[in-house]
Design an enzyme around this catalytic site. Structure first.
Site, PDB file in Angstrom:
ATOM      1  N   ALA A 116       0.744  -1.226   0.235  1.00 21.24           N
ATOM      2  CA  ALA A 116       0.088   0.062  -0.078  1.00 21.24           C
ATOM      3  C   ALA A 116       0.796   1.408  -0.020  1.00 21.24           C
ATOM      4  CB  ALA A 116      -0.966  -0.056   1.150  1.00 21.24           C
TER       5      ALA A 116
ATOM      6  N   LYS B 239      -3.238   5.005  -3.637  1.00 23.26           N
ATOM      7  CA  LYS B 239      -4.449   4.177  -3.856  1.00 23.26           C
ATOM      8  C   LYS B 239      -5.247   3.602  -2.697  1.00 23.26           C
ATOM      9  CE  LYS B 239      -1.501   2.290  -7.742  1.00 23.26           C
ATOM     10  NZ  LYS B 239      -0.345   2.946  -7.150  1.00 23.26           N
TER      11      LYS B 239
ATOM     12  N   ASP C  57       4.541  -8.431   5.497  1.00 26.09           N
ATOM     13  CA  ASP C  57       4.994  -8.794   4.302  1.00 26.09           C
ATOM     14  C   ASP C  57       3.631  -9.486   3.461  1.00 26.09           C
ATOM     15  OD1 ASP C  57       6.248 -10.073   1.931  1.00 26.09           O
ATOM     16  OD2 ASP C  57       8.145 -10.305   3.171  1.00 26.09           O
TER      17      ASP C  57
ATOM     18  N   CYS D  56       3.494  -0.470 -12.164  1.00 28.36           N
ATOM     19  CA  CYS D  56       3.960   0.844 -13.042  1.00 28.36           C
ATOM     20  C   CYS D  56       4.977   0.514 -13.718  1.00 28.36           C
ATOM     21  CB  CYS D  56       4.397   1.989 -11.874  1.00 28.36           C
ATOM     22  SG  CYS D  56       5.505   1.700 -10.797  1.00 28.36           S
TER      23      CYS D  56
END
Length: 451
Positions: free
Chosen positions: A266, A271, A319, A390
């Site tokens: 995150a 987002k 994790d 990305c």
């Protein structure tokens, strides 16, 4: 090295040289160093623009500049790295900027060379740059290998150019690469629950910012000049800085107000906070946001507070590969915005092209697939798992999805819900945005439903 006078230290070109040196030594990414130098407050708005142009431009075109300058330094015995950087910086100005006279560029470069080095260094720099102005540039058409020729033209590594050519073709790769020479714009996401995008644009224009609506996201505003972070909307938590492509993720997840959502990777929370705007805590809606680093968990929490969604966001240090050990099958929606090579960010982080290599890429799909598999175990039946990156390389995108579906026949691809203008970017229910198409970051989104 002699002591650098204060006046020179504060000059835009000297600051650009120092920043480029630090980038070359692997100190940090160029965008972070730029912000650090700008935040020191010694540059006015005009100088900030030139400083940014010099740093990004020199890095973006480094391979091309190296090709131009190579014959002029081929017989030099030894050139310090900083001197090469000064030459690249100066050639960038001579070749691609036209507001400063050539003699002024030469004079300042020579003064920097003499002061940072010695009179001999100044003479060397002066000679190389004067020869550059006198002689014709090397001809790119003399490069017989088409991949190498293209790679130098667009200043990308040969291996990355080869992969892009295999993926999207020679001409499209050239268009992509040349587009990266254009400066990136800044985009902000408006919380439209608090203010409509049209109202937000009006407020920003009243504050003197040159802004327009994003054509791909109904939440996005594009700023061509002016700093969005200095606006009242940013200060009041009505708007946050986020790339347009990133704004497509939360709507694609098809979130309902009562949903329990997991954002598995995150940080820094762009987002996550967008997801939170689709949820209603009064109906039980919440988003659990994870990161493996404690300081990044705090960053998610700080962003949630600033944007007024702290009552919906629960950040934890976990994790993402261990999600299935920490939770039950309890989430309606899951986002895996996976760690990746970042090659979609080449316009904003031009030095990625020199810092990443094929070995880095070889390890990433294993990590990405491990996170997807762990997340899949805690998704409710009929729930949606959204995978995004990305990057623009199929090894981290389409091939990871294919590997996941082969192991998990209980999942299927579903439509990625986006604006009709993006339909041509969807192939086999997977969205790939390339940086030259809408001048956004490169991005990938695929939505999977658990049968």
């Amino acid at each position: 090295m002699a002591k650098i006078p204060k006046k020179m230290k504060r000059s835009v070109r000297f600051m650009a040289l120092m920043t480029l040196e630090r980038v070359n030594k692997g100190g940090a990414y160029s965008n972070l160093l730029l912000n650090e130098m700008i935040n020191q407050g010694e540059l006015n708005q005009k100088d900030i623009g030139l400083f940014t142009e010099l740093v990004y431009g020199t890095i973006s075109r480094q391979r091309l500049i190296e090709f131009y300058i190579a014959p002029l330094i081929a017989h030099a015995k030894k050139i310090d790295d900083w001197v090469k950087t000064l030459l690249y910086l100066s050639v960038y100005q001579l070749e691609f900027l036209d507001k400063v006279p050539d003699h002024a560029i030469l004079n300042e470069a020579v003064e920097i060379a003499k002061t940072k080095g010695n009179p001999g260094t100044g003479k060397f720099v002066n000679g190389v740059l004067r020869n550059y102005l006198r002689q014709e540039k090397p001809d790119l058409t003399t490069i017989t290998d088409p991949i190498e020729r293209l790679a130098i033209t667009i200043s990308l590594p040969d291996w990355l150019t080869q992969r892009l050519v295999e993926q999207i073709g020679y001409e499209e790769t050239e268009r992509l690469g040349l587009s990266l020479y254009q400066p990136s714009h800044v985009s902000g996401r408006v919380d439209t629950r608090k203010l409509s995008r049209e109202q937000a644009i009006h407020v920003l224009q009243e504050e003197g910012l040159d802004v327009e609506a994003s054509q791909i996201s109904p939440y996005g505003i594009i700023a061509e000049k002016g700093r969005l972070v200095s606006s009242t909307l940013f200060h009041d938590g009505i708007m946050t800085i986020q790339d347009e492509s990133s704004m497509l993720v939360a709507p694609a997840m098809q979130i309902e107000p009562e949903h329990h959502v997991l954002d598995a990777c995150a940080a820094p929370g762009g987002k996550t906070t967008h997801i939170a705007t689709f949820l209603d805590p009064a109906c039980g809606g919440e988003v659990t946001a994870l990161d493996v680093h404690e300081h990044k968990v705090k960053l998610i929490e700080e962003n949630a507070v600033r944007l007024g969604v702290a009552n919906t966001v629960y950040a934890q240090k976990i994790d993402a590969r261990e999600v299935n050990e920490q939770f039950d099958e309890q989430f309606d929606r899951i986002l895996v915005d996976a760690p990746c090579s970042g090659f979609g960010l080449l316009r904003r982080k031009p030095d990625i092209r020199y810092k990443k290599n094929e070995h880095d890429l070889a390890n990433l799909p294993t990590i990405q697939l491990a996170i997807l598999e762990s997340a899949a175990a805690v998704l409710k039946p009929s729930g949606i798992l959204t995978y995004s990156t990305c990057t623009i390389l199929k090894e981290e995108n389409q091939e990871v999805i294919a590997a996941f579906l082969e192991r998990h026949p209980d999942f299927e691809r579903i439509d990625v819900l986006v604006d009709p203008v993006l339909q041509s970017s969807i192939k086999e229910k997977m969205l790939t945005l390339y940086p030259h198409q809408f001048y956004t970051d490169g991005f990938f989104i695929c939505c999977l439903r658990k049968k």
